[in-house]
Write a protein that holds these residues in place. Sequence first.
Motif, short mmCIF file in Angstrom:
data_model
loop_
_atom_site.label_atom_id
_atom_site.label_comp_id
_atom_site.label_asym_id
_atom_site.label_seq_id
_atom_site.Cartn_x
_atom_site.Cartn_y
_atom_site.Cartn_z
N GLU A 149 0.83 -1.20 0.00
CA GLU A 149 0.00 0.00 0.00
C GLU A 149 0.87 1.26 0.00
O GLU A 149 0.62 2.20 -0.75
N GLN A 150 1.90 1.26 0.83
CA GLN A 150 2.79 2.41 0.94
C GLN A 150 3.56 2.66 -0.36
O GLN A 150 3.80 3.82 -0.74
N GLU A 151 3.92 1.57 -1.04
CA GLU A 151 4.73 1.69 -2.26
C GLU A 151 3.90 1.66 -3.53
O GLU A 151 4.45 1.63 -4.64
N ASN A 152 2.58 1.66 -3.38
CA ASN A 152 1.65 1.66 -4.52
C ASN A 152 1.90 0.46 -5.44
O ASN A 152 1.98 0.59 -6.66
N ILE A 153 2.02 -0.72 -4.83
CA ILE A 153 2.27 -1.97 -5.54
C ILE A 153 0.94 -2.71 -5.70
O ILE A 153 0.21 -2.89 -4.72
N ARG A 154 0.64 -3.17 -6.91
CA ARG A 154 -0.57 -3.97 -7.11
C ARG A 154 -0.38 -5.35 -6.48
O ARG A 154 0.61 -6.03 -6.76
N TYR A 155 -1.34 -5.75 -5.67
CA TYR A 155 -1.19 -7.02 -4.97
C TYR A 155 -2.53 -7.71 -4.79
O TYR A 155 -3.60 -7.10 -4.92
N HIS A 156 -2.46 -9.01 -4.49
CA HIS A 156 -3.63 -9.82 -4.17
C HIS A 156 -3.26 -10.69 -2.98
O HIS A 156 -2.12 -11.16 -2.87
N VAL A 157 -4.19 -10.90 -2.10
CA VAL A 157 -3.99 -11.78 -0.95
C VAL A 157 -4.91 -12.98 -1.11
O VAL A 157 -6.11 -12.82 -1.39
N GLY A 158 -4.36 -14.19 -0.97
CA GLY A 158 -5.23 -15.35 -1.11
C GLY A 158 -4.49 -16.67 -1.02
O GLY A 158 -3.32 -16.74 -0.65
N LYS A 159 -5.21 -17.70 -1.40
CA LYS A 159 -4.73 -19.09 -1.31
C LYS A 159 -4.08 -19.52 -2.62
O LYS A 159 -4.52 -19.12 -3.69
N ILE A 160 -3.04 -20.35 -2.50
CA ILE A 160 -2.43 -20.97 -3.68
C ILE A 160 -2.35 -22.48 -3.45
O ILE A 160 -2.58 -22.97 -2.33
N HIS A 161 -2.03 -23.21 -4.50
CA HIS A 161 -1.89 -24.66 -4.42
C HIS A 161 -0.44 -25.05 -4.72
O HIS A 161 0.16 -24.55 -5.67
N SER A 162 0.11 -25.95 -3.91
CA SER A 162 1.44 -26.51 -4.17
C SER A 162 1.30 -27.91 -4.74
O SER A 162 0.58 -28.75 -4.18
N THR A 163 2.00 -28.16 -5.84
CA THR A 163 1.94 -29.46 -6.51
C THR A 163 3.35 -30.03 -6.65
O THR A 163 4.34 -29.31 -6.50
N SER A 164 3.44 -31.30 -6.96
CA SER A 164 4.74 -31.96 -7.05
C SER A 164 5.47 -31.67 -8.36
O SER A 164 6.70 -31.60 -8.40
N SER A 165 4.72 -31.53 -9.45
CA SER A 165 5.35 -31.30 -10.75
C SER A 165 4.42 -30.54 -11.68
O SER A 165 3.28 -30.94 -11.88
N LEU A 166 4.94 -29.47 -12.26
CA LEU A 166 4.11 -28.67 -13.17
C LEU A 166 3.87 -29.39 -14.49
O LEU A 166 2.91 -29.10 -15.21
N LEU A 167 4.72 -30.36 -14.82
CA LEU A 167 4.63 -31.00 -16.13
C LEU A 167 3.53 -32.05 -16.24
O LEU A 167 3.26 -32.55 -17.33
N VAL A 168 2.91 -32.39 -15.11
CA VAL A 168 1.82 -33.37 -15.17
C VAL A 168 0.47 -32.75 -14.83
O VAL A 168 -0.52 -33.46 -14.65
N GLU A 169 0.40 -31.43 -14.77
CA GLU A 169 -0.88 -30.76 -14.53
C GLU A 169 -1.83 -31.01 -15.70
O GLU A 169 -1.42 -30.96 -16.87
N THR A 170 -3.08 -31.28 -15.37
CA THR A 170 -4.10 -31.50 -16.39
C THR A 170 -5.09 -30.34 -16.41
O THR A 170 -5.14 -29.54 -15.47
N GLU A 171 -5.88 -30.27 -17.46
CA GLU A 171 -6.92 -29.25 -17.53
C GLU A 171 -7.90 -29.40 -16.38
O GLU A 171 -8.38 -28.41 -15.82
N GLU A 172 -8.17 -30.65 -15.99
CA GLU A 172 -9.06 -30.89 -14.85
C GLU A 172 -8.46 -30.35 -13.56
O GLU A 172 -9.16 -29.76 -12.72
N ASP A 173 -7.13 -30.55 -13.38
CA ASP A 173 -6.45 -30.00 -12.20
C ASP A 173 -6.61 -28.49 -12.15
O ASP A 173 -6.98 -27.93 -11.10
N ILE A 174 -6.32 -27.84 -13.27
CA ILE A 174 -6.38 -26.38 -13.33
C ILE A 174 -7.79 -25.89 -12.99
O ILE A 174 -7.96 -24.94 -12.20
N THR A 175 -8.77 -26.53 -13.56
CA THR A 175 -10.17 -26.14 -13.31
C THR A 175 -10.53 -26.33 -11.84
O THR A 175 -11.14 -25.45 -11.22
N ASN A 176 -10.16 -27.46 -11.27
CA ASN A 176 -10.50 -27.75 -9.87
C ASN A 176 -9.81 -26.79 -8.91
O ASN A 176 -10.42 -26.31 -7.95
#
Length: 248
Positions: A149-176
């Motif tokens: 806020e002080q530095e006028n930086i665009r930001y978002h606060v929220g939840k993320i998902h940690s996965t074991s490997s990006l190379l096996v992500e499926t469209e179903e994973d992304i949607t879910n």
Amino acid sequence: MKLYRDYAKGDWLDILSLHVHQVPKSMIIHGEWEPHENLKYWTHFFGEKAILPKWNTVIGSYKDRMIGFSNVYGSPMAANIVHQFGGAGTDLFIQSGYIGGLSDEIKYGDIIIVSEVELGEGVSKQYAPHFRTLKTKSELVQMAVMFCEQENIRYHVGKIHSTSSLLVETEEDITNWSKDGCLGVEMECGTTFAVAASFNKRAIGLFQISDHLIHGDSVFFSNEERDFIERETDEVIRKIALYLAEKG
């Protein structure tokens, strides 16, 4: 017989070849495949008194406070660093890096402040077997938000998902994951949070988008504009991380 999980603080200090006063109070754990430019940056940042206890780690003084930087890739590597330094006495771990975007609200160059992480990779289950998610301490989130806020930086606060490997992500994973309210997906944050929690230490995550998955973007096919934004945002994340490392 003494197994690794039985090692005490003195053992880890010996393994890291560090004195107590050299242990970083805060540590930036950065997830990225290529370590060399990052290590060069932080070695120069700390100057002649930089300490290199491991090939991917640099420690130095910043505003009279010892802080560290370690470049990791994937959850096992993150665990190896956070476990050793958590055992040695580091109190705060700041996970930084890149996420695949799962929300239309987030644009390239925005900062994602992690308030909660889903534990979708395997390593965190060894450290936090009874948890599906872990949350950031509210005071750390508030500090990061205040700085943005002080530095006028665009930001978002929220939840993320940690996965074991990006190379096996499926469209179903992304949607879910997107339907579950996750802003993005990456590979180290869940482990960093879980290992830190096992030592009663604190952790927070700071990320930017590397590829907007719900738009079909790929981390392997970028362009000059995205590369420029990524470099600029890397520097913004370093500033936030240093603020948290100093004040947290």
